[in-house]
Design an enzyme around this catalytic site. Structure first.
Site, PDB file in Angstrom:
ATOM      1  N   LYS A   2       0.860  -3.076  11.948  1.00 16.66           N
ATOM      2  CA  LYS A   2      -0.004  -2.152  12.688  1.00 16.66           C
ATOM      3  C   LYS A   2      -1.036  -1.513  11.754  1.00 16.66           C
ATOM      4  O   LYS A   2      -2.217  -1.453  12.060  1.00 16.66           O
ATOM      5  CB  LYS A   2       0.901  -1.053  13.261  1.00 16.66           C
ATOM      6  CG  LYS A   2       0.471  -0.477  14.550  1.00 16.66           C
ATOM      7  CD  LYS A   2       1.519   0.514  15.038  1.00 16.66           C
ATOM      8  CE  LYS A   2       2.791  -0.164  15.554  1.00 16.66           C
ATOM      9  NZ  LYS A   2       3.731   0.788  16.157  1.00 16.66           N
ATOM     10  N   LYS A  59      10.041   3.193   8.691  1.00 12.98           N
ATOM     11  CA  LYS A  59      10.556   3.797   9.927  1.00 12.98           C
ATOM     12  C   LYS A  59      11.888   4.456   9.626  1.00 12.98           C
ATOM     13  O   LYS A  59      12.615   4.017   8.734  1.00 12.98           O
ATOM     14  CB  LYS A  59      10.772   2.710  11.000  1.00 12.98           C
ATOM     15  CG  LYS A  59      10.797   3.262  12.413  1.00 12.98           C
ATOM     16  CD  LYS A  59       9.389   3.444  12.937  1.00 12.98           C
ATOM     17  CE  LYS A  59       9.342   3.947  14.345  1.00 12.98           C
ATOM     18  NZ  LYS A  59       7.954   3.904  14.852  1.00 12.98           N
ATOM     19  N   ARG A  80       0.875  -1.181   0.000  1.00 18.66           N
ATOM     20  CA  ARG A  80       0.000   0.000   0.000  1.00 18.66           C
ATOM     21  C   ARG A  80       0.912   1.231   0.000  1.00 18.66           C
ATOM     22  O   ARG A  80       1.979   1.212   0.617  1.00 18.66           O
ATOM     23  CB  ARG A  80      -0.834   0.063   1.272  1.00 18.66           C
ATOM     24  CG  ARG A  80      -1.804  -1.052   1.448  1.00 18.66           C
ATOM     25  CD  ARG A  80      -3.226  -0.508   1.490  1.00 18.66           C
ATOM     26  NE  ARG A  80      -4.175  -1.547   1.862  1.00 18.66           N
ATOM     27  CZ  ARG A  80      -4.613  -2.479   1.034  1.00 18.66           C
ATOM     28  NH1 ARG A  80      -4.165  -2.530  -0.205  1.00 18.66           N
ATOM     29  NH2 ARG A  80      -5.483  -3.389   1.439  1.00 18.66           N
ATOM     30  N   LYS A  82       4.369   4.579   5.780  1.00 21.99           N
ATOM     31  CA  LYS A  82       4.185   5.449   6.945  1.00 21.99           C
ATOM     32  C   LYS A  82       4.980   4.917   8.117  1.00 21.99           C
ATOM     33  O   LYS A  82       5.057   3.706   8.329  1.00 21.99           O
ATOM     34  CB  LYS A  82       2.679   5.409   7.302  1.00 21.99           C
ATOM     35  CG  LYS A  82       2.242   6.416   8.290  1.00 21.99           C
ATOM     36  CD  LYS A  82       1.793   7.706   7.625  1.00 21.99           C
ATOM     37  CE  LYS A  82       1.606   8.836   8.580  1.00 21.99           C
ATOM     38  NZ  LYS A  82       2.839   9.381   9.131  1.00 21.99           N
TER      39      LYS A  82
HETATM   40  P1  NAD Z   1       9.238  10.151  23.917  1.00 21.64           P
HETATM   41  O1  NAD Z   1      10.595  10.468  23.483  1.00 21.64           O
HETATM   42  O2  NAD Z   1       8.192  11.219  23.873  1.00 21.64           O
HETATM   43  O3  NAD Z   1       9.228   9.568  25.415  1.00 21.64           O
HETATM   44  C1  NAD Z   1       9.988   8.490  25.833  1.00 21.64           C
HETATM   45  C2  NAD Z   1      10.271   8.677  27.319  1.00 21.64           C
HETATM   46  O4  NAD Z   1      10.898   7.504  27.836  1.00 21.64           O
HETATM   47  C3  NAD Z   1      11.207   9.849  27.595  1.00 21.64           C
HETATM   48  O5  NAD Z   1      10.648  10.702  28.561  1.00 21.64           O
HETATM   49  C4  NAD Z   1      12.481   9.171  28.104  1.00 21.64           C
HETATM   50  O6  NAD Z   1      13.193   9.955  29.037  1.00 21.64           O
HETATM   51  C5  NAD Z   1      11.919   7.913  28.737  1.00 21.64           C
HETATM   52  N1  NAD Z   1      12.905   6.836  28.921  1.00 21.64           N
HETATM   53  C6  NAD Z   1      14.034   6.591  28.241  1.00 21.64           C
HETATM   54  N2  NAD Z   1      14.660   5.503  28.705  1.00 21.64           N
HETATM   55  C7  NAD Z   1      13.912   5.054  29.732  1.00 21.64           C
HETATM   56  C8  NAD Z   1      14.028   3.966  30.642  1.00 21.64           C
HETATM   57  N3  NAD Z   1      15.045   3.132  30.570  1.00 21.64           N
HETATM   58  N4  NAD Z   1      13.065   3.793  31.580  1.00 21.64           N
HETATM   59  C9  NAD Z   1      12.026   4.645  31.650  1.00 21.64           C
HETATM   60  N5  NAD Z   1      11.857   5.694  30.810  1.00 21.64           N
HETATM   61  C10 NAD Z   1      12.783   5.895  29.857  1.00 21.64           C
HETATM   62  O7  NAD Z   1       8.787   8.888  23.031  1.00 21.64           O
HETATM   63  P2  NAD Z   1       7.309   8.383  22.737  1.00 21.64           P
HETATM   64  O8  NAD Z   1       6.870   8.992  21.469  1.00 21.64           O
HETATM   65  O9  NAD Z   1       6.479   8.494  23.956  1.00 21.64           O
HETATM   66  O10 NAD Z   1       7.595   6.837  22.409  1.00 21.64           O
HETATM   67  C11 NAD Z   1       7.684   5.859  23.426  1.00 21.64           C
HETATM   68  C12 NAD Z   1       7.463   4.488  22.814  1.00 21.64           C
HETATM   69  O11 NAD Z   1       6.189   4.449  22.161  1.00 21.64           O
HETATM   70  C13 NAD Z   1       8.485   4.083  21.758  1.00 21.64           C
HETATM   71  O12 NAD Z   1       8.680   2.690  21.809  1.00 21.64           O
HETATM   72  C14 NAD Z   1       7.772   4.436  20.448  1.00 21.64           C
HETATM   73  O13 NAD Z   1       8.261   3.701  19.346  1.00 21.64           O
HETATM   74  C15 NAD Z   1       6.350   4.037  20.820  1.00 21.64           C
HETATM   75  N6  NAD Z   1       5.342   4.649  19.967  1.00 21.64           N
HETATM   76  C16 NAD Z   1       5.255   6.011  19.868  1.00 21.64           C
HETATM   77  C17 NAD Z   1       4.258   6.570  19.060  1.00 21.64           C
HETATM   78  C18 NAD Z   1       4.056   8.062  18.970  1.00 21.64           C
HETATM   79  O14 NAD Z   1       3.041   8.485  18.373  1.00 21.64           O
HETATM   80  N7  NAD Z   1       4.904   8.901  19.530  1.00 21.64           N
HETATM   81  C19 NAD Z   1       3.388   5.738  18.340  1.00 21.64           C
HETATM   82  C20 NAD Z   1       3.507   4.349  18.494  1.00 21.64           C
HETATM   83  C21 NAD Z   1       4.478   3.826  19.299  1.00 21.64           C
END
Ligand code: NAD
Length: 479
Positions: free
Chosen positions: A100, A112, A72, A76
């Site tokens: 997903k 990604k 598709r 993204k």
């Molecule tokens: P972010 O950068 O906004 O936040 C991540 C947080 O985790 C930060 O505050 C960081 O300090 C903290 N962190 C780092 N190492 C850590 C540890 N060892 N223990 C505890 N906290 C720790 O990132 P996000 O966008 O919130 O993404 C977080 C997860 O969610 C990732 O796996 C990302 O791939 C996934 N995700 C994000 C989105 C999105 O829309 N942002 C969508 C789907 C999945």
């Protein structure tokens, strides 16, 4: 003499972990030979090294953009800034995006990207230069564009970076009317959409609500009742973790008792005040020392071993491993992060009857609302603009007629709610809830159909593989 048996170290390569998850599910899917392999493998990876002048030095950055599947288009997937970024991680995360999108019926292939850097090491101006140079590299190789490949925020990036990407793309494509659809997760004033910031967290909560409406799944996990009063520990207080904690605290009556961050965690068995903790974190850049906590934990990951009902890993991959899985006391693992549970850990958790709501379903809220943003950008029209007033007028007629017939007035709060026309935020929330609900029902149906499939992740993978497989079968493979 007694010999000591050495156990091989656990395989923490995310690409291998995702491949194993795929293989486990693929064993239940009937597709022609070779097609399963095509669905599993990553189509292209663009690896780049580029220089950026930082003060008086030339710093070389390593970066990637992986395109997992073109069944598709556009493709993204988010862009990650972290020192841990490598090719395996980016390829694995791109694959998760394909699955997903398929589960959420979002019509995109998976991709990604990432740059190996720690944002804290650079000023905003330096980050802007790095982001714009990365975007220029993507443009040069046709790895970005509204109909080609559309990035979004991920770990270490947010609205700010997305605005820089959009502006760089626009500068290279003067007059392109759809330029702003080249990236999602933008600030509202730059073509973003209401509800995107909290979308992933809200999607996680919608998914949890679905699980609490599924008596069989709930019973197996050993929990009962509703989300109200359930204790929750969240690892990661960034975009995703913060919104999950906030929504569960404010809208579902959960007790969020612990938050783990990169430098430690805070715990209060009576529940933490999430808005206050968020102000503290913003101000001090750490959750530790928060006056509302009764205990400080040495490592952020420690929150995953607390005596709670639900744990929400929302930071990074490989957080629940062979080494700490036996310490998990929660009955539900809500995978807000991508790949937080390793293969060995998953086996252990499943043996204990713990329900793992897997990443490829549970954190699909971000890409779902990104899809709405992309569609908004190419239609050049805010959702709800045309119908909101007409909708409110119709509602007024119905409410007045009902009150006349009943010879009574609705209570003021109910009346206001009934009269309100639907705006963009309402529509986004509604579309997100529908997507998360349908995804859960589709996965449940697979669990019911395949008696040998007993875990949620495998059912979710089957759901995704069957849909991608069908796309290939219907389209054929060129030439
Ligand atoms: P972010 O950068 O906004 O936040 C991540 C947080 O985790 C930060 O505050 C960081 O300090 C903290 N962190 C780092 N190492 C850590 C540890 N060892 N223990 C505890 N906290 C720790 O990132 P996000 O966008 O919130 O993404 C977080 C997860 O969610 C990732 O796996 C990302 O791939 C996934 N995700 C994000 C989105 C999105 O829309 N942002 C969508 C789907 C999945």
């Amino acid at each position: 003499m007694a010999t000591r048996t050495k156990t091989a170290p656990e395989d923490l390569n995310l690409n291998n972990i995702v491949s194993r998850q795929f293989e486990k599910a693929a064993a239940h899917v009937k597709l022609p030979a070779g097609l399963l392999q095509q669905i599993k493998l990553c189509n292209n990876v663009y690896y780049m090294q580029f220089p950026v002048k930082i003060e008086d030095r030339y710093v070389i950055f390593e970066a990637w953009r992986a395109e997992h599947s073109h069944h598709r288009k556009p493709l993204k997937g988010g862009i990650r800034y972290s020192r841990m970024v490598d090719q395996h991680e980016i390829m694995a995360l791109a694959a998760l995006m394909t699955y997903k999108c398929a589960i959420g019926n979002v019509p995109f292939g998976g991709s990604k990207g990432g740059i190996k850097l720690r944002p804290r090491d650079y000023t905003p101006d330096q980050l802007q230069k790095i982001t714009r140079r990365y975007t220029a590299e993507l443009i040069a190789k046709n790895f970005i564009g509204p109909g080609v490949n559309v990035p979004a925020p991920d770990y270490g990036t947010g609205e700010r970076e997305m605005a820089w990407i959009a502006d760089t793309y626009d500068a290279f494509h003067p007059g392109g009317i759809d330029n702003w659809a080249c990236v999602t997760g933008k600030p509202l004033s730059q073509g973003g959409i209401r509800g995107r910031r909290e979308a992933t967290g809200r999607g996680v909560v919608f998914g949890l609500r679905e699980a609490f409406r599924d008596p069989e799944a709930l019973k197996k996990s050993g929990l009962e009742g509703t989300l109200e009063g359930k204790s929750v520990a969240v690892q990661g207080f960034g975009n995703v973790g913060y919104h999950v904690a906030k929504i569960l605290h404010e809208e579902d009556g959960c007790k969020v008792v612990a938050i783990g961050e990169y430098d430690g965690g805070v715990y209060n068995p009576k529940g933490l005040d999430i808005p206050k903790l968020s102000h503290w974190f913003e101000d001090k850049q750490t959750v530790t020392g928060f006056p509302g906590a009764t205990k400080t934990l040495k490592h952020g990951v420690d929150v995953l071993s607390l005596p709670v009902d639900i744990i929400v890993p929302a930071a990074l991959e490989n957080q629940i491993t062979r080494d700490n899985a036996h310490k998990v006391q929660a009955r539900i693992v809500a995978e807000a992060a991508n790949g937080p549970t390793t293969t060995d850990a998953e086996e252990l958790l499943l043996k204990k009857g713990i329900l793992i709501l897997s990443d490829i379903y549970l954190n699909a809220g971000g890409v779902t609302v990104s899809y709405f943003e992309w569609a908004k950008n190419i239609s050049h029209m805010r959702y709800g603009l045309l119908q909101k007033r007409a909708d409110a007028f119709q509602r007024t007629q119905i409410v007045s007629a009902t009150e006349d017939l009943m010879h009574a007035k609705f209570p003021e709060k109910v009346r206001t709610g009934l009269l309100k026309g639907l705006d963009e935020e309402d529509l986004v929330k509604s579309g997100l809830e529908e997507t998360m609900s349908t995804g859960y029902q589709e996965i449940s149906a697979i669990l019911n159909k395949h008696k040998k499939v007993t875990d949620f992740r495998t059912a979710a993978f089957i759901c995704a593989i069957e849909k991608v497989g069908l796309a290939y079968l219907e389209l054929g493979v060129f030439p």
